[in-house]
Design an enzyme around this catalytic site. Structure first.
Site, mmCIF file in Angstrom:
data_model
loop_
_atom_site.group_PDB
_atom_site.id
_atom_site.type_symbol
_atom_site.label_atom_id
_atom_site.label_comp_id
_atom_site.label_asym_id
_atom_site.label_seq_id
_atom_site.Cartn_x
_atom_site.Cartn_y
_atom_site.Cartn_z
ATOM 1 N N SER A 30 40.017 7.042 -23.315
ATOM 2 C CA SER A 30 39.914 5.950 -24.275
ATOM 3 C C SER A 30 39.407 4.685 -23.580
ATOM 4 O O SER A 30 39.902 4.280 -22.546
ATOM 5 C CB SER A 30 41.290 5.684 -24.896
ATOM 6 O OG SER A 30 41.219 4.608 -25.795
ATOM 7 N N GLY A 31 38.373 4.078 -24.190
ATOM 8 C CA GLY A 31 37.795 2.867 -23.624
ATOM 9 C C GLY A 31 36.640 3.118 -22.686
ATOM 10 O O GLY A 31 36.075 2.184 -22.123
ATOM 11 N N THR A 64 32.318 6.352 -28.116
ATOM 12 C CA THR A 64 31.809 6.033 -29.454
ATOM 13 C C THR A 64 30.469 5.328 -29.368
ATOM 14 O O THR A 64 29.531 5.644 -30.112
ATOM 15 C CB THR A 64 32.831 5.157 -30.210
ATOM 16 O OG1 THR A 64 34.081 5.856 -30.274
ATOM 17 C CG2 THR A 64 32.346 4.863 -31.615
ATOM 18 N N GLY A 123 39.033 12.012 -24.552
ATOM 19 C CA GLY A 123 38.999 12.646 -23.238
ATOM 20 C C GLY A 123 40.390 13.056 -22.775
ATOM 21 O O GLY A 123 41.385 12.940 -23.494
#
Length: 1133
Positions: free
Chosen positions: A110-111, A115, A387
């Protein structure tokens, strides 16, 4: 201005190493240092073979412009520096040109920017594919589906301001040209826990719920104060640099573009508002008479508002929160819910409501973006999925997420090795076995149907009796204790009994990315994911259409007592479907890395990056890629890049590229074991060999640059010298010319001065001589006069002396004779003078008389001459001015300059006439024979109909075409064309007026050189044929209509049924052509009668055709009506 640097290879001007396969030496430290070096220079992309590593820069970089898209378009993958556009272009071109379905797998924690990476891939594909209205609409819908799914499926977390809380897989479908047709979206495991602020530090429901002004926009019943909603957190009220109001408008606009109706969007927002309201319901405990605990809602106002939003009866929903009904066969048991169970029911309803809403959104978007055609499609899949996750507290969600990543790693290794093996076979290179860690044993530990962790979890959830997380852990310890990748302190394995890092209520799995400690608490409940049947039935009773459709199991008529599948089994099936889908496509990988936890630019946390490198298995990936050959390149670019290293291949190699590469490598004495020749590529085993080639090339380029500079400087100096020499010659020539001109001017000026002085001297000399001669003549006359006087006086004195000496008589006589002689002389002289004076006067008189006569004669002719001269000058000036004032050569230009003098008026008019005739002739000379014929017909029409027929002015601007039907080209009239051998002058559809009732019938009117024919419009069959010699007259009205009658010769065969009455839109043209054709064939003028009443012969009767003014029902179309046997009226508007 600095010239833009153009890269022609990945190896040009590298910062660090662009492809990790070429990293030497290869270890974790050099890997991280290379990433850091590139990150510090804003190079966020790095390759591992065909895999792209993307490091999130946490800032905007100018590397995604339309110019960059064009730069990477249709370029070789290794031709430019690493970029996500290169991978996107490679995938798109493989799909379009090689007909291979593609998939792009984007993974990372995440991050890390997954996206954004998926957006960049889709935007690049949208930019390079075809254009067109339909294609652009499909692209716009595919791109706008992202904001909608992000708005409802992303959330702000401590790690990421825009964290995806769901896994998304989109299949983009293309036609054979590579243009997008539509798409299909699949979502995996929406994290329902992100509704609650306490779990995973999730702070908001939707992406655009970060500003208090947005809440009233969602629904009027929502308030601005975030603290009023338990499912939201105050510290998420604002995200720096984000305009949430604009984001909300963007989402609403995206929903409209994707195809959401207004009422559907309102329904979705109403459901979101209901979820927020659900979080505010609180319960209080109450005791019943039988001693059982039950719960009651504290504040029913929130419940009332929820019921108003959803259209559910308040009592039904209140009972569903207080009671639970269990059905078993034919029995129903209703039990009360305590406070803890009520809160569980509330949260379960909120989770299910929002999860099902998101699934509905995905299905609704799929309906809009699905391909409308049923032709065979090419597919490109884009997988944007969470992930590998390793937190301090890892629960059920992390377990199944990491299971999904294990499967993705497994397929990655398999497909990578498969791709390597296929390339070696394709290039005829001997395949070497590669040793690597196969994580299939870990996948089997989780997904095995008999003794896998998911299977035992499902078995524990379905087992009767008391089921807790502890019983599940006990079962795991019994079954998996001996597994080498499973660790637990409660297992039979003695090596973990004293492991203090492993709590009793946890188990640990050694994943491919590292060991992960899972807390068993909540596994059973989250796997069950139960929603009480009472709540489902209550939702199904809602009058809100969307909510009712989300809970089909609540329908009493469709009660299913079968237990719903667990969350684990559903996710396992979804992963299996995904893996099956990915196996059929050519894979492309993007590994996203987060450089720091602060979400800040220019910070590279090596420990964090190292952790991600390990669990992403990037080093393992490099080793797999390097197990055979580290670098491979096609012969042509390889020879082009290194040909300067060998004299035989530089500057041009005329043979095959492979032969050139062989000569090059033999010349450089590279060991044979360091490379192999494939069918189309050269394979280099060790990166050191490639770097040696690069060093040699760099050194050689420096030598070539020095040589080029030397040659260039020599050429530049020679060019400059030749230019200077040429300039010196030109300057010298010009100077000599200037000097000679100056010397000539000086000589000329001196000659003129000398000439003027000489002329002056000669003139003065002549003047002096003339004056001397004049003075000499005057002096001679004076001297002669004085001399004669002196002689006379001397003679007189002598005579006087003689007279005195002789005697006085003689003297006196002498004096008297002298006096007498003098007197006579004087008289004679006087007389001579008088005669001379008379002669002079007479001569003067005659001269005066002559001059007077001459002057009289001169004055009489001078006036005429002056008059003629003046007149000539005026006429000359008139013609010169006329030359500059002439009008245009257009025959219709009536401009003419005004006359300057009245006496020129006839000449002025005659000139105007002559000029007009001349320009008319010039204008006529430009005509072709066809144009002359058209103008002759127009002139004939003017003579026949001008000021006679009201329809004539409107026909002037219309060209006479004649063949309006194009019979020669239309296959419909082939039969008619074969029947006519003559040239067709007119081919037009006319309306033939019926002789009996005045109604019209469509006929084809044909005019040839000798005949007039009528044919049926549909069949093309000839109905009537009239020789032109039998046509005697054409009659028509003077009004603005298209009726005309063709009179036939009495007694002729064609006149057996009588005359013809027609109506046509091209009356003037048809009558003119008929007149000219008849005149040409019969040498007789056809009579054209223009009258509002005329007679026609219909069989044996003469009928009067009368034209009257009238209001038409059908607009401006004239109508014809038979009044009686003798009258036919035509009403003209």
């Amino acid at each position: 201005m600095a010239k833009m640097e153009v890269k022609t290879s990945l190896l040009d001007n590298m910062i660090g190493v662009g492809d990790m396969v070429l990293l030497e030496p290869l270890n974790e430290e050099t890997f991280i240092n290379n990433l850091k070096k590139r990150f510090d220079h804003s190079e966020i992309y790095t390759y591992i073979g065909s895999v792209v590593i993307s490091v999130n820069p946490y800032r905007s970089l100018p590397i995604y412009s339309p110019e960059k898209v064009e730069e990477y378009r249709n370029r070789n993958f290794y031709e430019l520096s690493p970029h996500i556009f290169a991978l996107s272009d490679e995938a798109y071109r493989s799909l379009r040109d090689q007909d291979k379905d593609q998939c792009i797998l984007i993974t990372g924690e995440s991050g890390a920017g997954k996206t954004e990476a998926s957006k960049l891939v889709m935007s690049y594909v949208a930019a390079v594919c075809g254009k067109g209205a339909e294609v652009n609409q499909v692209k716009e819908q595919l791109l706008q589906s992202n904001p909608v799914l992000e708005a409802f499926g992303n959330a702000k977390t401590v790690r990421n301001d825009n964290s995806s809380r769901f896994g998304k897989y989109m299949d983009i479908e293309f036609d054979f040209k590579g243009d997008p047709l539509g798409g299909v979206i699949s979502n995996f495991l929406v994290k329902k826990s992100f509704l609650f602020p306490g779990e995973e530090n999730i702070h908001k429901i939707m992406k655009f719920l970060s500003y208090s002004l947005i809440l009233p926009l969602l629904h009027p019943k929502l308030e601005r104060d975030f603290s009023r909603y338990n499912y939201l957190s105050l510290d998420s009220a604002k995200v720096n640099g984000v305009d949430d109001a604009a984001n909300f408008r963007t989402v609403r606009n995206a929903m409209q573009i994707v195809g959401f109706m207004d009422h559907e969007a309102e329904s979705v927002l109403a459901v979101v508002a209901a979820v927020l309201k659900l979080g505010n319901i609180e319960f209080k405990p109450e005791s019943r008479v039988n001693g059982l605990d039950e719960s009651k809602i504290k504040d029913k106002n929130e419940l009332k508002e929820i019921c108003e939003l959803t259209g559910i009866d308040q009592s039904v929903l209140e009972r569903a929160f207080s009671f639970r009904t269990v059905e078993a066969k034919q029995e129903k048991v209703s039990t009360t819910l305590n406070v803890a169970q009520a809160y569980y029911a509330r949260d379960a309803l909120a989770k299910n409501l929002y999860s099902r809403l998101f699934s509905w959104l995905v299905n609704r978007i799929n309906e809009s973006i699905k391909a409308q055609t049923k032709v065979r499609k090419k597919v490109m899949g884009v997988l944007d999925i969470y992930g590998f996750e390793i937190f301090e507290d890892n629960s059920f969600e992390q377990f199944i997420i990491n299971y999904c990543n294990e499967k993705l790693q497994q397929i990655f290794i398999e497909l990578t090795l498969k791709e390597e093996q296929e390339e070696y076979i394709r290039e005829d290179i001997e395949w070497t076995h590669i040793d690597y860690f196969n994580n299939a044993i870990i996948c089997d530990l989780i997904e095995n149907n008999t003794n896998g962790i998911l299977a035992m979890l499902d078995e524990e959830c379905l087992r009767p009796g008391t089921v807790t997380d502890e019983t599940f852990l006990e079962k795991l310890n019994q079954v998996c204790a001996t597994h080498q990748h499973f660790e637990s302190r409660m297992s039979k394995c003695s090596r973990f009994l004293n492991d203090t890092s492993l709590p009793h209520s946890c188990f640990r799995i050694q994943h491919y990315a590292g060991k992960v400690l899972y807390q068993v608490e909540g596994f059973v409940d989250k796997n069950n994911d139960l929603l009480y049947r009472d709540l489902s039935q209550a939702m199904w009773k809602a009058s809100h259409t969307l909510i009712k459709s989300l809970f089909p199991e609540g329908n009493p008529a469709k009660i299913n007592l079968k237990r719903p599948p667990t969350a684990g089994s559903q996710f396992k099936a979804s992963v299996a479907t995904l893996m099956k889908n990915l196996q059929t496509k050519n894979p492309n990988y993007i590994r996203c890395i987060k450089p720091n936890d602060k979400k800040a630019a220019h910070i590279f946390n090596e420990a964090l990056v190292c952790h991600q490198i390990r669990y992403l298995g990037l080093l393992e990936n490099v080793r797999v890629r390097r197990a055979g050959y580290a670098f491979r390149q096609a012969y042509e670019p390889c020879l082009e890049r290194y040909k300067m290293l060998c004299k035989q291949t530089w500057p041009h190699w005329k043979g095959p590229a492979r032969s050139g590469v062989e000569v090059l490598f033999n010349e450089l004495e590279i060991p044979v074991e360091e490379y192999s020749f494939g069918r189309s590529k050269i394979f280099i085993r060790n990166p050191r060999t490639l770097f040696k080639l690069e060093d040699l090339r760099k050194q050689r380029l420096e030598d070539l640059a020095t040589l080029i500079q030397k040659i260039y400087r020599g050429w530049k100096c020679r060019t400059h010298f030749l230019l200077m020499k040429k300039s010196q010659i030109v300057i010298a020539a010009w100077f000599r010319r200037f000097a000679q001109q100056k010397r000539y001017q000086q000589t000329k000026s001196s000659a003129l001065v000398i000439q003027s002085y000489i002329r002056g001297w000669k003139a003065r000399k002549i003047l002096r001589e003339l004056k001397h001669q004049k003075r000499c003549k005057e002096a001679v006359t004076t001297i002669a006069a004085y001399w004669h006087g002196t002689q006379a006086r001397r003679e007189l004195r002598r005579l006087k002396e003689e007279a005195r000496n002789k005697h006085a008589i003689a003297v006196i006589w002498a004096y008297w004779l002298g006096s007498k002689a003098r007197r006579e002389l004087k008289r004679l002289k006087e007389e001579a003078r008088r005669k001379h004076a008379v002669a002079v006067i007479w001569a003067y008189w005659l001269g005066l008389k002559v001059r007077r006569e001459y002057r009289k004669f001169f004055r009489a002719n001078a006036g005429k001459k002056i008059y003629e001269f003046t007149l000539q000058r005026i006429v000359q000036k008139y013609f010169l001015e006329m030359k500059n004032k002439m009008p245009s050569l257009s025959p219709i230009d009536k401009n003419w300059p005004s006359r300057p003098y009245l006496f020129l008026d006839p000449t002025h008019k005659e000139l105007k006439r002559i000029f007009h005739l001349w320009r008319c002739k010039k204008y006529r000379d430009q005509f072709t024979d066809q144009q002359k014929l058209i103008y002759e017909e127009k002139l004939e029409a003017s003579e026949l109909f001008k000021d006679k027929k009201a329809l004539y002015p409107s026909s002037v601007g219309q060209p006479f075409q004649g063949a309006y039907l194009e019979i020669n080209k239309n296959p419909k009239y082939k039969k008619l064309k074969d029947a006519i051998e003559e040239k067709i002058i007119i081919a037009e559809v006319v309306n033939k007026i019926n002789r009996a009732n005045g109604k019209s019938t469509s006929r084809i009117f044909l005019l040839t050189n000798n005949n007039l024919l009528l044919a049926d419009q549909k069949s093309g069959q000839i109905k009537s044929e009239v020789p032109l010699v039998d046509v005697t007259k054409v009659s028509m009205s003077s009004q603005n209509d298209g009726f005309f009658a063709v009179h036939l010769k009495e007694g002729s065969e064609a006149a057996s049924k009588g005359d013809f009455l027609f109506s046509s839109d091209h009356l003037i043209e048809m009558a003119t052509k008929l007149y000219r054709t008849t005149l040409s064939q019969t040498k007789q003028k056809l009579n054209i009668e223009i009258s509002d009443e005329f007679l026609v012969q219909f069989r044996q009767d003469k009928v009067c055709v009368k034209f009257i003014q009238g209001n038409q029902k059908n607009g401006s179309v004239p109508t014809c009506k038979r009044k009686n046997n003798r009258l036919l009226e035509v009403a003209v508007p």
